[in-house]
Write an enzyme that holds these catalytic residues in place. Structure first.
Site, PDB file in Angstrom:
ATOM      1  N   TYR A 150       8.134  -9.263   7.076  1.00 15.61           N
ATOM      2  CA  TYR A 150       7.913  -7.829   7.233  1.00 15.61           C
ATOM      3  C   TYR A 150       8.451  -7.380   8.590  1.00 15.61           C
ATOM      4  CZ  TYR A 150       4.627  -7.462   3.282  1.00 15.61           C
ATOM      5  OH  TYR A 150       4.050  -7.443   2.031  1.00 15.61           O
ATOM      6  N   ASP A 169       0.832  -1.201   0.000  1.00  9.81           N
ATOM      7  CA  ASP A 169       0.000   0.000   0.000  1.00  9.81           C
ATOM      8  C   ASP A 169       0.869   1.254   0.000  1.00  9.81           C
ATOM      9  OD1 ASP A 169      -2.422  -1.376   0.064  1.00  9.81           O
ATOM     10  OD2 ASP A 169      -2.410  -1.516   2.247  1.00  9.81           O
TER      11      ASP A 169
END
Length: 244
Positions: free
Chosen positions: A110, A52
């Site tokens: 992540y 995003d």
């Protein structure tokens, strides 16, 4: 026909995410424009993740098909001359035609960075999330253990996902603390839409005491989105590694 694999680093601050859009600035759009400039071809790139806007990457993986005679390892230097300063090709190489950056992936890692202090931040906000209320990091570390393994993570997915199943396997989940900087690392075979950011929001709730440590397992098992934490801002999130 040749298949070129790229490892890409980017600062997501000024991008509207990875995926190309007609009007907005995206990483994929800039990359495909650079490929066009050096090969003369309109190539379609495959990305390992659809990050995003505001999300960063140290090792995004992409691939594209080309008829260009440029050696695989030379695409790194050639593309970097055409890319903006907030995108860098770390490595390029020719790979088998069967390789696909997304579908060949076996998992991803992540990280999410939090600064925990009462005082406001004067700089660095584009790379971290500022939490003013004191966090109990030891409880947050204990909460990580509940997420390990194979679970239905429906409670940790934002609306709008096209995922066929909400079951994922988290293989590693840990926290590193250095004074007031908290870095959360999570690896899984795949992630749902906003899954990492909602899990981090849940950990923050545990750290502040809003969510009891013993309730974390129930939140996972019940699968009710409103019982999990907020979806924290994208700026603290970094794609660290993609596994193949």
């Amino acid at each position: 026909m040749r298949n070129i694999k790229l490892i890409i680093e980017f600062d997501g601050t000024n991008f509207c995410g990875w995926q190309r859009q007609v009007k907005d600035r995206t990483v994929q759009g800039c990359l495909e424009n650079a490929i066009l400039k050096i090969t003369g071809e309109k190539s379609l790139t495959n990305g390992s993740s659809r990050t995003d806007g505001g999300v960063h990457a140290k090792a995004m993986v992409a691939n594209f098909i080309t008829n260009s005679s440029i050696p695989g390892e030379k695409f790194r230097e050639a593309l970097n001359t055409k890319l903006p300063d907030d995108i860098s090709i770390i490595k390029s190489e020719e790979v088998d035609m069967e390789f696909h950056a997304r579908y060949s992936s076996k998992g991803k890692m992540y990280s999410y960075t939090i600064v925990n202090r009462y005082e406001k931040l004067a700089f660095g906000k584009q790379y971290l999330h500022h939490v003013r209320k004191e966090l109990n990091v030891e409880d947050m570390k204990k909460a990580c253990e509940y997420f390990l393994g194979k679970h239905d993570f429906k409670a940790f997915m934002s609306p709008g996902s096209s995922a066929k199943t909400t079951v994922r396997t988290i293989t590693d989940f840990y926290i590193e603390e250095n004074k007031n900087v908290i870095r959360i690392f999570i690896s899984a075979d795949g992630f749902l839409y906003n899954m990492v950011r909602i899990i981090v929001g849940t950990l923050i709730n545990v750290g502040t005491g809003k969510t009891k440590l013993q309730d974390v397992n129930n939140i996972i098992n019940d699968g009710i989105r409103k019982n999990a934490g907020m979806c924290v801002p994208p700026n603290g999130l970094v794609l660290e590694k993609v596994f193949y």
